[in-house]
Motif scaffolding. Sequence first.
Motif, short mmCIF file in Angstrom:
data_model
loop_
_atom_site.label_atom_id
_atom_site.label_comp_id
_atom_site.label_asym_id
_atom_site.label_seq_id
_atom_site.Cartn_x
_atom_site.Cartn_y
_atom_site.Cartn_z
N ALA A 24 0.81 -1.08 0.14
CA ALA A 24 -0.02 0.11 0.14
C ALA A 24 0.85 1.46 0.02
O ALA A 24 0.24 2.46 0.17
N ALA A 25 2.10 1.29 -0.27
CA ALA A 25 3.08 2.27 -0.26
C ALA A 25 2.69 3.30 -1.48
O ALA A 25 2.16 2.86 -2.54
N CYS A 26 2.99 4.60 -1.41
CA CYS A 26 2.78 5.47 -2.39
C CYS A 26 3.58 5.16 -3.48
O CYS A 26 4.85 4.80 -3.27
N PRO A 27 3.41 5.83 -4.77
CA PRO A 27 4.20 5.67 -5.81
C PRO A 27 5.56 6.46 -5.40
O PRO A 27 5.62 7.54 -4.74
N GLY A 28 6.65 5.72 -5.67
CA GLY A 28 8.04 6.17 -5.23
C GLY A 28 8.47 6.21 -3.76
O GLY A 28 9.34 6.84 -3.36
N CYS A 29 7.48 5.78 -2.93
CA CYS A 29 8.15 5.61 -1.66
C CYS A 29 9.00 4.68 -1.44
O CYS A 29 9.29 3.60 -2.11
N PRO A 30 10.33 5.00 -0.67
CA PRO A 30 11.55 3.96 -0.59
C PRO A 30 11.18 2.94 0.51
O PRO A 30 11.92 2.00 0.36
N ILE A 31 10.17 3.11 1.16
CA ILE A 31 10.11 2.05 2.30
C ILE A 31 9.98 0.70 2.12
O ILE A 31 10.74 -0.20 2.50
N PRO A 32 9.25 0.35 1.01
CA PRO A 32 9.30 -1.23 0.67
C PRO A 32 10.59 -1.76 0.20
O PRO A 32 11.11 -2.69 0.67
N SER A 53 2.61 4.04 12.19
CA SER A 53 3.28 4.96 11.08
C SER A 53 2.71 4.62 9.57
O SER A 53 1.80 3.57 9.61
N CYS A 54 3.28 5.15 8.71
CA CYS A 54 2.89 4.56 7.18
C CYS A 54 3.51 3.11 6.91
O CYS A 54 2.78 2.56 6.48
N SER A 55 4.26 2.75 7.75
CA SER A 55 4.84 1.20 7.75
C SER A 55 3.53 0.33 8.18
O SER A 55 3.41 -0.66 7.71
N VAL A 57 0.50 0.80 7.83
CA VAL A 57 -0.40 0.51 6.66
C VAL A 57 0.35 -0.40 5.43
O VAL A 57 -0.41 -1.29 5.02
N ILE A 58 1.49 -0.01 5.24
CA ILE A 58 1.85 -0.68 4.36
C ILE A 58 2.30 -2.23 4.61
O ILE A 58 2.27 -3.11 3.68
N MET A 59 2.35 -2.68 5.64
CA MET A 59 2.68 -3.98 6.19
C MET A 59 1.12 -4.70 5.85
O MET A 59 1.21 -5.92 6.15
N ASP A 132 13.71 7.84 8.64
CA ASP A 132 13.29 9.32 8.75
C ASP A 132 12.70 9.94 7.41
O ASP A 132 13.60 10.36 6.65
N ASN A 133 11.34 10.01 7.54
CA ASN A 133 10.96 10.98 6.60
C ASN A 133 10.54 12.34 6.87
O ASN A 133 9.80 13.16 6.28
N GLU A 134 11.20 12.63 8.01
CA GLU A 134 11.13 14.11 8.48
C GLU A 134 9.76 14.77 8.74
O GLU A 134 9.82 15.94 8.69
N PHE A 136 5.35 13.60 10.65
CA PHE A 136 4.46 12.44 10.68
C PHE A 136 3.60 12.51 9.36
O PHE A 136 2.64 13.19 8.98
N MET A 137 3.92 11.84 8.59
CA MET A 137 3.56 11.50 7.23
C MET A 137 2.11 10.84 7.26
O MET A 137 1.24 11.33 6.52
N ASN A 138 2.12 9.70 7.79
CA ASN A 138 0.82 9.09 7.73
C ASN A 138 -0.41 9.83 8.26
O ASN A 138 -1.46 9.51 8.05
N PRO A 211 13.15 9.70 1.88
CA PRO A 211 12.28 10.79 1.29
C PRO A 211 11.01 10.44 0.87
O PRO A 211 10.79 9.25 0.48
N CYS A 212 10.17 11.14 1.12
CA CYS A 212 8.82 11.07 0.70
C CYS A 212 8.09 11.95 -0.22
O CYS A 212 8.04 12.81 0.13
N PRO A 213 7.84 11.48 -1.31
CA PRO A 213 7.39 12.19 -2.43
C PRO A 213 6.15 13.01 -2.12
O PRO A 213 6.16 14.27 -2.08
N PRO A 214 4.90 12.63 -1.38
CA PRO A 214 3.90 13.62 -1.18
C PRO A 214 4.49 14.54 -0.15
O PRO A 214 3.93 15.92 -0.05
N GLY A 215 5.17 14.24 0.78
CA GLY A 215 5.24 14.97 1.98
C GLY A 215 6.49 15.99 1.71
O GLY A 215 6.41 17.21 2.36
#
Length: 302
Positions: A24-32, A53-55, A57-59, A132-134, A136-138, A211-215
Amino acid sequence: MTEVPQYIKEKKVIRQQYFLRGNAACPGCPIPKELDLLLEVMGKKTVLVVPASCSTVIMGDIHGSPSTVPVVHSAFAAAAAIASGLSRELKIKGDDAKVVVWAGDGATGDIGFATVSGAAERNEDILYVCYDNEAFMNTGIQRSSLTPYGAWTTTTPAGKREFKKPLPFIMMDHKIPYVATASIAYPFDYQAKVRKAKDVQGFRYVHLLSPCPPGWRFDSSLTIEVAKLAVETGIWPLFEVINGEFNLTGISKVLIDKSKRKPVTEYLKLQGRFSKMSENDIKIMQNAVDAMWDYITELVKR
Ligand code: SF4
């Protein structure tokens, strides 16, 4: 008869996925990818502890998870405490599985800092990775203490006035056996650090700029370029500290020479979150980066 796929004909090796695609990560999200590289080194005998966190949701959810290892979801502040208990219990049972916390900057530097600092002070036998996406993105891109100076977030609409909390250096001051910074733009450097940290006994801390593209307001095709520029401008130095001995790694070794570092504007101009920075703000940021490198130079000389 079924046609033999081209990749088999060409004998191309398909790399095994440790963190599966279609998450469920956004396009370009490096987390996966960051998790995939982490698990490739850590192996199947790993338990992930993931605070909110975003993770989270991604999990995945009850319909399935992209993780190939067990995941314990934790409350925001509790990950380091839960991981400490898990690690101790596994040892009592004679199980050599590794416990890894995978947490964002908000859970690490703000809401969960008490348990992180406590686990580090007790030298619990866990690997703690802060991606660190600097912000609270989620929950909607609110500032964290690790949001950098000048950055727009929904709670700093005119740009943050305070400096980023220097968390890797704070963890270094906990005198734990292993501390490192890493970047998805340098995956071999990242994996080499995880490999070292894997077999160290005690609290190991890896801080990964993510890095977080939308944030951060950049195009999702630019994730690696942004991550690379963070290192090349000196904003994100790559280093490791083994039992108190500080060493720069990879390209950051040459960046100790100021003339080899790109100006911070190269990094800032790609990201909409810095678009409101004035000339004076940029000067303040450049000076802060140069001052950090003066400190790093002292650490290298010790
Ligand atoms: S908001 Fe940012 S960190 Fe969260 S999933 Fe999307 S790109 Fe990744």
